[in-house]
Enzyme design. Structure first.
Site, PDB file in Angstrom:
ATOM      1  N   LYS A  74       0.817  -1.200   0.000  1.00  0.00           N
ATOM      2  CA  LYS A  74       0.000   0.000   0.000  1.00  0.00           C
ATOM      3  C   LYS A  74       0.856   1.258   0.000  1.00  0.00           C
ATOM      4  CE  LYS A  74      -3.545   2.545   2.552  1.00  0.00           C
ATOM      5  NZ  LYS A  74      -4.433   2.596   3.734  1.00  0.00           N
ATOM      6  N   SER A 129      -8.868   3.741   2.221  1.00  0.00           N
ATOM      7  CA  SER A 129      -7.802   4.274   1.397  1.00  0.00           C
ATOM      8  C   SER A 129      -6.917   3.205   0.764  1.00  0.00           C
ATOM      9  CB  SER A 129      -6.929   5.200   2.240  1.00  0.00           C
ATOM     10  OG  SER A 129      -6.339   4.488   3.323  1.00  0.00           O
ATOM     11  N   SER A 153     -10.171   1.313   6.341  1.00  0.00           N
ATOM     12  CA  SER A 153      -9.479   1.456   5.059  1.00  0.00           C
ATOM     13  C   SER A 153      -9.018   0.154   4.442  1.00  0.00           C
ATOM     14  CB  SER A 153      -8.264   2.383   5.212  1.00  0.00           C
ATOM     15  OG  SER A 153      -8.685   3.695   5.477  1.00  0.00           O
TER      16      SER A 153
END
Length: 378
Positions: A74, A129, A153
């Site tokens: 990520k 996210s 997220s």
């Protein structure tokens, strides 16, 4: 898409090589990512070097549990937390998309070709996210991608992209978040791959105990309580119906025993407390909400092993954003409390997009979440 465990088994046995697995992943990314926009960066040369190193380690007789597995990490700083995975044989192939400058965190990621789309419907967000990680896994570009979960997220994009998303107990794994609200996590296409991730990250302690009981004293069917709204949220009917049906399927499979509703769980809305801790608001109110919810969740987990809820209160929205609706309504309570949680695919809505079932356990019970979730086919 071959699972992470299948790739690793093939590389360890000599049926395949890490270079072959990584080359295939890079080819998939090259072909699909101009539309999906799941990656902010692709590290082709470094990935192939890493794959050759894995093949050399296997040839030297090392046992690597995730040998040759191509993964996404990520964001551009994702390598910082990937050390244990790389040591276990994973090969990072790129940084997955996260919201860019000026991008509302609730909406979509920003990849190297533009905004990240949902693989199920390009006019919908994959969630944030960990947007790129969820999209990349759902589209079969990589079998496993890391995430981090500060308000949902990992779990929200997992639900909206139809994959598995695990958030660890807050504080159990290293996190750079100074507020303590965020915890590392993973996105995979199957629960077995999430289990493989957890064994690497948590070590022997991550697999201790029996699925049904703390400490493994005896084997029994875990008990679960259902809540559609946690006592404060206002979810849309369809995610509730689909998640409730998924909970019943777990019960029908013998994975859980659903308890009678009894007195419904009523948490305080964690939103103001979460925002205060993140943005410097009224910390006194935050402490009060956290204390009340911790007490109520403590009482719940003395009654039951698991709490089951919809992962999100709504379906995936368009790229113009959620408006005033917070997709975190059913997830961020467990960032405030620190409980581990997992989103499991629950089915498709009328719009053709997935929704999720959220499983929540007492702190430190990730292995219980994975054991129960593993009985479902996803």
């Amino acid at each position: 898409m071959t699972s992470a465990r299948e790739i690793a088994a093939a590389v360890r046995s000599g049926a395949s090589t890490a270079v072959e697995a990584v080359t295939a992943a890079l080819a998939r990314i090259e072909r699909v990512d101009p539309v999906l926009c799941a990656f902010a960066e692709v590290w082709e040369e470094a990935a192939l070097r890493g794959a050759r190193t894995v093949d050399e380690r296997i040839a030297a007789g090392e046992h690597l549990p995730l040998a040759g597995v191509p993964i996404g990490v990520k964001g551009r700083r994702g390598l910082r937390g990937a050390g244990p995975l790389i040591a276990a044989g994973c090969v990072p192939v790129g940084a997955t998309a996260v919201p860019g400058p000026g991008t509302a965190w609730q909406t979509w990621g920003l990849g190297r070709y533009g905004r990240t789309v949902n693989p199920w419907r390009y006019d919908r967000t994959p969630g944030g996210s960990s947007a790129g990680s969820a999209a990349a896994v759902a589209a079969g570009l990589v079998p496993l991608a890391t995430g981090s979960d500060g308000a949902g997220s990992v779990r929200i994009p997992a639900a909206w992209c139809g994959v598995v998303g695990l958030k660890a107990t807050n504080g159990r794994l290293p996190s750079a978040d100074r507020t303590g609200l965020a915890a590392p996590g993973v996105l995979t296409r199957c629960v077995a791959d999430a289990e493989a991730y957890w064994r690497v990250l948590a070590g022997p302690a991550g697999t201790a105990g029996t699925a049904g009981t703390p400490g493994g004293r005896e084997r029994r069917t875990p008990t679960a309580l259902w809540s559609a709204d946690l006592g404060f949220a206002d979810p849309d009917p369809e995610p509730v119906v689909l998640a409730r049906a998924a909970a019943r399927r777990l019960a029908d499979a013998g994975a859980v025993r659903l308890l009678p509703p009894g007195r419904p769980l009523r948490l305080e809305d964690p939103g103001p407390a979460w925002l205060a801790l993140r943005g410097g608001g009224d910390l006194g109110t935050a402490a009060r909400v956290r204390a009340v919810n911790d007490r109520r969740l403590g009482a719940l987990f003395r009654r039951a092993d698991l709490l089951l809820t919809p992962t999100t209160p709504c379906a995936a929205h368009g790229h113009d954003g959620p408006g005033d609706r917070y997709s975190t309504a059913l997830t961020w309570a467990f960032n405030l409390s620190g409980h581990p949680a997992l989103s499991l695919p629950a089915g498709l809505g009328r719009d053709g997009c997935p929704v999720g079932l959220q499983l929540v356990a007492a702190p430190g019970r990730e292995e219980l979440l994975l054991a129960v979730a593993g009985s479902a086919r996803c």
